[in-house]
Motif scaffolding. Structure first.
Motif, mmCIF file in Angstrom:
data_model
loop_
_atom_site.group_PDB
_atom_site.id
_atom_site.type_symbol
_atom_site.label_atom_id
_atom_site.label_comp_id
_atom_site.label_asym_id
_atom_site.label_seq_id
_atom_site.Cartn_x
_atom_site.Cartn_y
_atom_site.Cartn_z
ATOM 1 N N SER A 86 0.841 -1.203 0.000
ATOM 2 C CA SER A 86 0.000 0.000 0.000
ATOM 3 C C SER A 86 0.873 1.249 0.000
ATOM 4 O O SER A 86 1.989 1.252 0.517
ATOM 5 C CB SER A 86 -0.921 0.013 1.227
ATOM 6 O OG SER A 86 -0.162 0.033 2.408
ATOM 7 N N ASP B 240 0.443 5.428 0.778
ATOM 8 C CA ASP B 240 -0.349 6.582 1.194
ATOM 9 C C ASP B 240 0.097 7.770 0.341
ATOM 10 O O ASP B 240 1.060 8.463 0.668
ATOM 11 C CB ASP B 240 -0.125 6.860 2.679
ATOM 12 C CG ASP B 240 -1.036 7.959 3.206
ATOM 13 O OD1 ASP B 240 -1.585 8.719 2.382
ATOM 14 O OD2 ASP B 240 -1.178 8.071 4.434
ATOM 15 N N THR C 276 7.743 -5.634 2.538
ATOM 16 C CA THR C 276 7.269 -4.894 1.364
ATOM 17 C C THR C 276 8.066 -5.344 0.142
ATOM 18 O O THR C 276 9.270 -5.615 0.259
ATOM 19 C CB THR C 276 7.438 -3.370 1.559
ATOM 20 O OG1 THR C 276 7.092 -2.701 0.334
ATOM 21 C CG2 THR C 276 8.849 -3.013 1.933
#
Length: 441
Positions: free
Chosen positions: A45, A47, A392
């Motif tokens: 993800s 932001d 990640t």
């Protein structure tokens, strides 16, 4: 003809060159935006709002980001000091490969003295410091985004400079008795932008000082080391300790950096030096891409939210992987070098004699794949990414990028060899069908 016209264009010509010129600087700036104290990427993800808040909102802030006085002074002092040391530090003098005009350039090899000087300076600063706090490393860590932009701009300026100089006649005659500079076989298309990008002149120099060899192993490689150390410095002073994963990344990459710098004479026969011109591609790659892309793992692990303890077993496995890759890389290159020198004739290695009189080795390491050394290099890359765990996919960017780069190099080399050796290369491919990874590719 001393400088034949370039027919083939890498990266699909101008479109690819433009994409790389605009795209790769954005990549390393993105890395700076997602691995800092304000924001760190988690999982897959992103932001976007948090990332965009870090960017300048107007022209004044943009100028402040790109032309910060202290960051420019620091970078110019770094680059200038290394140039000065390159001149004054002792070293041995070696000749490069023979050029198209029949001459050979002289190179000063002083990687050992340069590395030793840097280590002594760091050690002395550490002894003088209070609580092991070094303002230089603190400044480097806290200004990574600005310094990234500075190094990108500087690489643009340097590429423009060497491109402009490539049109100025030599002050002394070359080996052909003319004042014509030797241009890269890849950078003489006549298209201004493409030649600037790929590198028009083969060996741009200021007097006897070779710009290309200096940039290959000095400012970017040693800055890579300092950035990694600044991450250790930050984590220690922010939390009181340093994670084993961050220490491992520092140790493995430092080993690789010093091995490259200390063995710089090997660069004299590499494609970067012998074939490629020095343009934006190499200027940016050496000065900006290497220090700011290759430090991604250390910068990620330095942040408290990404802190990772591996334990002795995992540390040992990852370290073993690096040294396995290093062993394959070094021993394969050594075997080929000794074979070319005739020092392995007693081993009766299988080879193919070509029309040029040279031999294509298809035995030993080189019977496993055409570029077995690339496999070793790629395994080293994996050992740098694995210490970040699987938090990640971003931290595995390097192995994806480097794998793509190795395949591109392999394709370039294959095209050159097919053109040079013809039917003998076809025979070689039948004996050694795998390109890089045995039994896979």
């Amino acid at each position: 003809m001393l400088n034949p016209k370039t027919i083939h264009r890498e990266f699909s010509g101008v479109p690819g060159a433009l994409g790389i010129t605009l795209g790769l600087p954005m990549v390393i700036e993105f890395f700076a935006l997602v691995t800092n104290e304000s924001y760190s990427i988690q999982g897959i993800s992103l932001d976007l709002d948090a990332v965009l808040k870090q960017l300048p909102s107007g022209s004044q802030e943009t100028i402040a980001l790109a032309f910060d006085k202290n960051c420019w002074l620091a970078y110019l002092a770094w680059f200038g000091t290394l140039v000065a040391l390159d001149f004054v530090l002792p070293g041995k003098h070696m000749q490069g490969v023979e050029l198209r005009d029949g001459t050979k350039l002289n190179y000063k090899i002083n990687g050992l003295a340069m590395s030793g000087c840097l280590l002594v300076l760091l050690a002395s600063r550490l002894v003088q410091s209070e609580g092991y706090f070094l303002p230089e490393l603190d400044f480097l860590y806290k200004n990574m985004l600005k310094l990234t932009v500075v190094s990108v701009i500087f690489s643009f300026i340097l590429a423009i400079f060497v491109y402009a100089v490539s049109f100025i006649p030599l002050s002394k005659p070359n080996g052909k008795g003319t004042s014509e500079r030797i241009l890269s076989v890849n950078g003489n298309t006549g298209n201004y932008f493409y030649d600037w990008f790929i590198g028009r002149e083969l060996n741009p120099r200021l007097g006897t000082w070779d710009i290309k060899l200096f940039c290959e192993l000095r400012p970017g490689m040693l800055l890579w080391l300092l950035i990694n150390l600044s991450c250790v410095h930050y984590q220690y002073h922010s939390s009181g300790s340093v994670s084993d994963s961050l220490i491992l990344v520092n140790v493995l990459q430092a080993f690789y950096i010093f091995d490259g710098v200390l063995n710089e004479e090997g660069c004299l026969t590499m494609m970067d030096i012998t074939t490629d011109g020095f343009g934006f591609m190499l200027s940016f790659g050496d000065l900006a891409w290497v220090p700011w892309a290759y430090t991604l793992q250390a910068r990620y692990l330095a942040l408290d939210e990404n802190r990772l303890q591996l334990g002795r077993f995992n540390l040992s496995l990852i370290a073993t992987l690096q040294f396995l890759g290093f062993y394959i890389f070094r021993s394969a290159n050594l075997q080929k070098s000794l074979f070319r020198q005739g020092k392995l004739d007693h081993m009766n290695f299988e080879s193919i004699k070509t029309q040029t009189g040279s031999k294509l080795l298809c035995d030993g390491w080189w019977g496993l794949s055409q570029h077995i050394n690339y496999l070793g290099d790629w395994l080293i890359g994996w050992s740098w990414c694995l210490p970040t765990g699987f938090q990640t996919p971003l931290t595995y960017f390097y192995v994806l990028y480097f794998g793509t780069l190795l395949v591109h190099r392999q394709l370039r080399d294959e095209a050159k060899c097919r053109d040079k050796y013809g039917k003998y290369w076809e025979e070689y491919e039948k004996k050694v069908p795998y390109k890089i990874i045995p039994y896979v590719y």
